[in-house]
Design a protein around this motif. Structure first.
Motif, PDB file in Angstrom:
ATOM      1  N   ARG A 103       1.736 -44.983 -38.476  1.00 55.19           N
ATOM      2  CA  ARG A 103       2.405 -44.626 -39.718  1.00 55.19           C
ATOM      3  C   ARG A 103       3.751 -45.331 -39.878  1.00 55.19           C
ATOM      4  NH1 ARG A 103       2.267 -40.560 -43.351  1.00 55.19           N
ATOM      5  NH2 ARG A 103       0.251 -39.559 -43.647  1.00 55.19           N
ATOM      6  N   ASP A 104       4.454 -45.555 -38.775  1.00 51.00           N
ATOM      7  CA  ASP A 104       5.769 -46.192 -38.853  1.00 51.00           C
ATOM      8  C   ASP A 104       5.693 -47.715 -38.855  1.00 51.00           C
ATOM      9  OD1 ASP A 104       5.031 -46.715 -36.262  1.00 51.00           O
ATOM     10  OD2 ASP A 104       6.720 -45.691 -35.321  1.00 51.00           O
ATOM     11  N   GLY A 105       4.472 -48.268 -38.931  1.00 47.43           N
ATOM     12  CA  GLY A 105       4.313 -49.716 -38.994  1.00 47.43           C
ATOM     13  C   GLY A 105       4.125 -50.401 -37.655  1.00 47.43           C
ATOM     14  N   ARG A 106       4.226 -49.662 -36.547  1.00 43.42           N
ATOM     15  CA  ARG A 106       4.020 -50.283 -35.231  1.00 43.42           C
ATOM     16  C   ARG A 106       2.568 -50.726 -35.083  1.00 43.42           C
ATOM     17  NH1 ARG A 106       3.658 -47.125 -31.560  1.00 43.42           N
ATOM     18  NH2 ARG A 106       3.719 -45.161 -32.742  1.00 43.42           N
ATOM     19  N   ASN A 149       7.619 -54.952 -32.402  1.00 43.39           N
ATOM     20  CA  ASN A 149       6.217 -54.517 -32.409  1.00 43.39           C
ATOM     21  C   ASN A 149       5.719 -54.168 -33.813  1.00 43.39           C
ATOM     22  OD1 ASN A 149       3.864 -54.216 -30.864  1.00 43.39           O
ATOM     23  ND2 ASN A 149       4.067 -51.989 -30.861  1.00 43.39           N
ATOM     24  N   ARG A 150       6.326 -54.763 -34.831  1.00 44.42           N
ATOM     25  CA  ARG A 150       5.881 -54.571 -36.202  1.00 44.42           C
ATOM     26  C   ARG A 150       5.543 -55.921 -36.818  1.00 44.42           C
ATOM     27  NH1 ARG A 150       9.292 -50.491 -35.076  1.00 44.42           N
ATOM     28  NH2 ARG A 150       8.882 -48.435 -36.028  1.00 44.42           N
ATOM     29  N   LEU A 151       4.590 -55.928 -37.759  1.00 47.02           N
ATOM     30  CA  LEU A 151       4.225 -57.173 -38.427  1.00 47.02           C
ATOM     31  C   LEU A 151       5.415 -57.703 -39.207  1.00 47.02           C
ATOM     32  CD1 LEU A 151       0.636 -56.523 -39.815  1.00 47.02           C
ATOM     33  CD2 LEU A 151       1.329 -58.349 -38.269  1.00 47.02           C
ATOM     34  N   ALA A 152       5.711 -58.994 -39.007  1.00 48.22           N
ATOM     35  CA  ALA A 152       6.876 -59.591 -39.664  1.00 48.22           C
ATOM     36  C   ALA A 152       6.517 -60.982 -40.180  1.00 48.22           C
ATOM     37  CB  ALA A 152       8.054 -59.681 -38.692  1.00 48.22           C
TER      38      ALA A 152
END
Length: 391
Positions: free
Chosen positions: A209-212, A235-238
């Motif tokens: 949910r937090d994008g991880r 650890n998030r899509l960038a």
């Protein structure tokens, strides 16, 4: 409280449904993304919601020039056979050449001259059909898919509120079909899920949910490793493009509540450029509810992000030509009809317009393409269409 529940009540009153009804149908549509065998039920629910007597999904193969009706109901077999034989000349096929994915049309709209055209007289009227409503939902290579609904002559024609309701559903149907096409499988089963995902050409990122990011398949790992379009940060899509980074973050957040979210949002994918003319298209699927939750439960994920290379070739002969020369839908309908070898009178009869209108469209196209004769115009069109090739 969901966004749908907090939306202006008047908006839903105008289309005659409740937020809950709409959310339930959207949830059923998203379940189809991971299990296409659920589409028959979803198509019926969509048609019922739009008070339609028939519906389904049409897949038109441009290379084989064939028209397949999937998950259809409410039609006589003879009608489907007739529709298939005349689909290439139908108002739907010609209109979809220049329409954007998800744009809703109905044959009763003024520009189609419904009752004056041959399509109504020869295809709809003999089988007791009053109107059809549809939108192009997927274009990949030589294929095109659209979802349609119809009403019999015992029902009224589609009105603005019917088109509005169909428009609310369109982006979600488009998203679900795009994901099914990226997966190119009939269904996923949890015991072989990871192996199945690793065999896909599309990159698959599952996020919390937090994008991880909680899981990447092999294709996704390669996309991150190259670092041209997308990377991982904390650890998030960038995405490397700042605008794409903001758009993807917002889309992931939106998708965590998409069954209840503002279904009027038209975006169902995010462009992720690499800065040098390439990149990916990211398509998102909420997976916290419905049958999707059970399929992907082993990963404890909230959103699936499918990252794939866009198809560069024009999906239909004529589309690139129309966009290049800024042809209107009416002009392109006349041009494609002429390209089939029809004369001006036959084109007018088929489209339900006057011969004078055909001539006017021709004059406008001559001006836009720098030609002065019909033969030159058709030659330019022929030269602009990409070769199909042998696969």
């Amino acid at each position: 409280m969901s966004v749908l529940a907090s939306a202006a009540p008047a908006h839903f009153e105008s289309i005659g449904i409740s937020p809950r009804e709409l959310s339930e149908v959207i949830g059923a549509v998203y379940d189809c993304a991971l299990d296409p065998l659920l589409w028959p039920g979803a198509c019926r629910r969509i048609s019922d919601l739009c008070e339609s007597t028939g519906g389904g999904i049409c897949v038109h193969d441009l290379r084989q020039v064939q028209n397949d009706q999937l998950f259809v109901f409410g039609y006589q077999p003879e009608f489907l056979e007739k529709l298939g034989s005349q689909y290439a000349e139908s108002p739907m096929a010609v209109s979809d050449v220049v329409a954007n994915i998800g744009d809703v049309s109905a044959l009763s709209m003024a520009q189609f001259h419904l009752r004056e055209g041959r399509f109504f007289r020869e295809v709809l009227e003999p089988f007791g059909l009053q109107d059809m409503m549809w939108f192009p939902a997927l274009r990949t290579g030589g294929r095109m898919a659209s979802l349609h609904a119809s009403r019999s002559d015992a029902s009224p024609r589609y009105q603005a509120h019917d088109v509005g309701l169909f428009s609310l559903l369109a982006p979600h149907v488009c998203r679900a079909l795009a994901i099914s096409d990226a997966l190119d499988i009939r269904a996923l089963h949890s015991e072989v899920l990871e192996k199945t995902l690793d065999g896909l050409a599309a990159g698959v990122f599952l996020t919390a949910r937090d994008g991880r990011v909680v899981y990447m398949n092999r294709a996704a790992e390669q996309q991150v490793k190259s670092g041209k379009s997308v990377r991982l940060a904390n650890n998030r899509l960038a995405p490397t493009d700042s605008a794409a980074r903001a758009a993807l973050s917002k889309a992931i957040d939106q998708s965590t509540r998409d069954d209840d979210a503002d279904v009027r949002a038209s975006e169902h994918s995010v462009a992720v450029p690499d800065g040098v003319g390439g990149g990916y298209i990211a398509t998102l699927l909420p997976i916290e509810s419905g049958q999707r939750r059970g399929v992907l439960a082993p990963f404890a994920a909230s959103v699936a992000v499918f990252m794939q290379d866009p198809i560069q070739a024009p999906p239909m002969p004529g589309e690139a030509f129309a966009r290049l020369h800024k042809l209107t839908g009416g002009e392109l309908r006349v041009l494609l009809s002429l390209a089939q070898g029809l004369g001006g009178m036959e084109v007018a009869d088929m489209l339900g317009i006057s011969e004078a209108t055909v001539r006017t469209h021709l004059q406008h196209m001559y001006s836009k393409t720098g030609t002065s004769r019909q033969s030159d115009l058709l030659r330019v069109l022929s030269n602009s269409a990409p070769p199909l090739g042998v696969h």
